[in-house]
Design a protein around this motif. Structure first.
Motif, PDB file in Angstrom:
ATOM      1  N   GLY A 151       0.801  -1.217   0.000  1.00  0.00           N
ATOM      2  CA  GLY A 151       0.000   0.000   0.000  1.00  0.00           C
ATOM      3  C   GLY A 151       0.833   1.266   0.000  1.00  0.00           C
ATOM      4  N   GLU A 152       2.116   1.159   0.382  1.00  0.00           N
ATOM      5  CA  GLU A 152       2.992   2.325   0.402  1.00  0.00           C
ATOM      6  C   GLU A 152       3.800   2.460  -0.877  1.00  0.00           C
ATOM      7  OE1 GLU A 152       5.424   2.709   3.863  1.00  0.00           O
ATOM      8  OE2 GLU A 152       3.830   2.113   5.239  1.00  0.00           O
ATOM      9  N   PHE A 153       4.362   1.336  -1.370  1.00  0.00           N
ATOM     10  CA  PHE A 153       5.263   1.479  -2.510  1.00  0.00           C
ATOM     11  C   PHE A 153       4.555   1.415  -3.863  1.00  0.00           C
ATOM     12  CE2 PHE A 153       5.609  -3.214  -2.104  1.00  0.00           C
ATOM     13  CZ  PHE A 153       5.418  -3.586  -3.427  1.00  0.00           C
ATOM     14  N   ILE A 154       3.379   0.803  -3.937  1.00  0.00           N
ATOM     15  CA  ILE A 154       2.689   0.716  -5.229  1.00  0.00           C
ATOM     16  C   ILE A 154       2.250   2.088  -5.732  1.00  0.00           C
ATOM     17  CG2 ILE A 154       0.585  -0.105  -6.366  1.00  0.00           C
ATOM     18  CD1 ILE A 154       0.978  -2.765  -5.041  1.00  0.00           C
ATOM     19  N   PRO A 155       1.635   2.955  -4.886  1.00  0.00           N
ATOM     20  CA  PRO A 155       1.286   4.298  -5.377  1.00  0.00           C
ATOM     21  C   PRO A 155       2.500   5.077  -5.879  1.00  0.00           C
ATOM     22  CG  PRO A 155       0.122   3.856  -3.337  1.00  0.00           C
ATOM     23  CD  PRO A 155       1.115   2.741  -3.512  1.00  0.00           C
ATOM     24  N   VAL A 156       3.644   4.929  -5.200  1.00  0.00           N
ATOM     25  CA  VAL A 156       4.868   5.614  -5.636  1.00  0.00           C
ATOM     26  C   VAL A 156       5.321   5.069  -6.979  1.00  0.00           C
ATOM     27  CG1 VAL A 156       7.286   6.074  -5.096  1.00  0.00           C
ATOM     28  CG2 VAL A 156       5.576   6.092  -3.272  1.00  0.00           C
ATOM     29  N   ALA A 157       5.249   3.745  -7.131  1.00  0.00           N
ATOM     30  CA  ALA A 157       5.648   3.113  -8.395  1.00  0.00           C
ATOM     31  C   ALA A 157       4.737   3.540  -9.537  1.00  0.00           C
ATOM     32  CB  ALA A 157       5.632   1.597  -8.245  1.00  0.00           C
ATOM     33  N   GLU A 158       3.458   3.689  -9.247  1.00  0.00           N
ATOM     34  CA  GLU A 158       2.510   4.133 -10.279  1.00  0.00           C
ATOM     35  C   GLU A 158       2.791   5.577 -10.690  1.00  0.00           C
ATOM     36  OE1 GLU A 158      -1.404   1.343  -9.314  1.00  0.00           O
ATOM     37  OE2 GLU A 158      -1.245   3.327  -8.405  1.00  0.00           O
TER      38      GLU A 158
END
Length: 210
Positions: free
Chosen positions: A4-11
């Motif tokens: 939930g923390e790194f996926i938005p950043v990756a997107e």
């Protein structure tokens, strides 16, 4: 770091496509190497599901890894379905044509529309752990779990409950007719080395998260 923390950043950074492809390929490659033929579940990000050639990437991962299609399950969340129902249905149908399974993850936390449960060819519905955690303490959560299981079974779709941590939770779910369960009470995460050992006992399900 939780997804939930790194996926938005990756997107936001535009790197999610490369991460998605790597996770899918590595999950298939590892599962193909196991001595026990176990199903591996791979979470599909919203960005990945929107891609026009997702079925081609899945086909490539299966072909290059040698993993039988029947041992791969892709998990999607409710949010990706409502963006474009017609397109989502075509995508799921093209993926299932490869021989893989499709699961609806974290059911109950999003839109929970009854219409798409009937419209999409899903192989499994996964009840979110937040409802499981409240079993035995909240009659409302029990009512929701009971309703989801009854609805899914009425549509001929099996139900998996996430986050089973106590005997009481498992007992209640068994009483309600839940088909499958996963959580620390059932089996904790293990290293790949332990999984590859000939003496290892197979887990009900091993899951990779993108």
């Amino acid at each position: 770091m939780p997804p939930g923390e790194f996926i938005p950043v990756a997107e936001q950074s535009g790197s999610i496509a490369q991460i998605d492809d790597w996770v899918l390929m590595e999950a298939c490659r590892e599962a193909a190497s196991w001595l026990q033929p176990l199903r591996v579940a791979v979470n599909v990000s919203a960005a990945q599901f929107r891609r026009d050639n997702l079925d081609a990437h899945v086909r490539k991962a299966l072909r290059e890894s040698g993993l039988p299609a029947s041992l791969l399950e892709l998990e999607i969340t409710e949010g990706v379905l409502i963006e474009d129902i017609a397109r989502a249905k075509r995508t799921i149908q093209s993926l299932k044509a490869l021989g893989i399974q499709m699961a609806l993850d974290d059911f109950g936390t999003g839109y929970s529309s009854l219409s798409y449960l009937e419209a999409f060819p899903l192989d499994r519905i996964k009840i979110d752990r937040s409802f499981v955690a409240a079993l035995g303490h909240s009659e409302r959560s029990l009512a929701i779990v009971r309703a989801v299981i009854g609805l899914a079974h009425g549509l001929g779709v099996p139900v998996l409950a996430e986050g089973i941590e106590t005997e009481a939770q498992m007992s209640l779910l068994l009483q309600e007719g839940c088909d499958e369960m996963q959580g620390y009470l059932i089996g904790r995460p293990r290293s790949l080395a332990a999984q590859a050992s000939p003496t290892s006992a197979p887990e009900p399900e091993l899951e990779e998260a993108s």
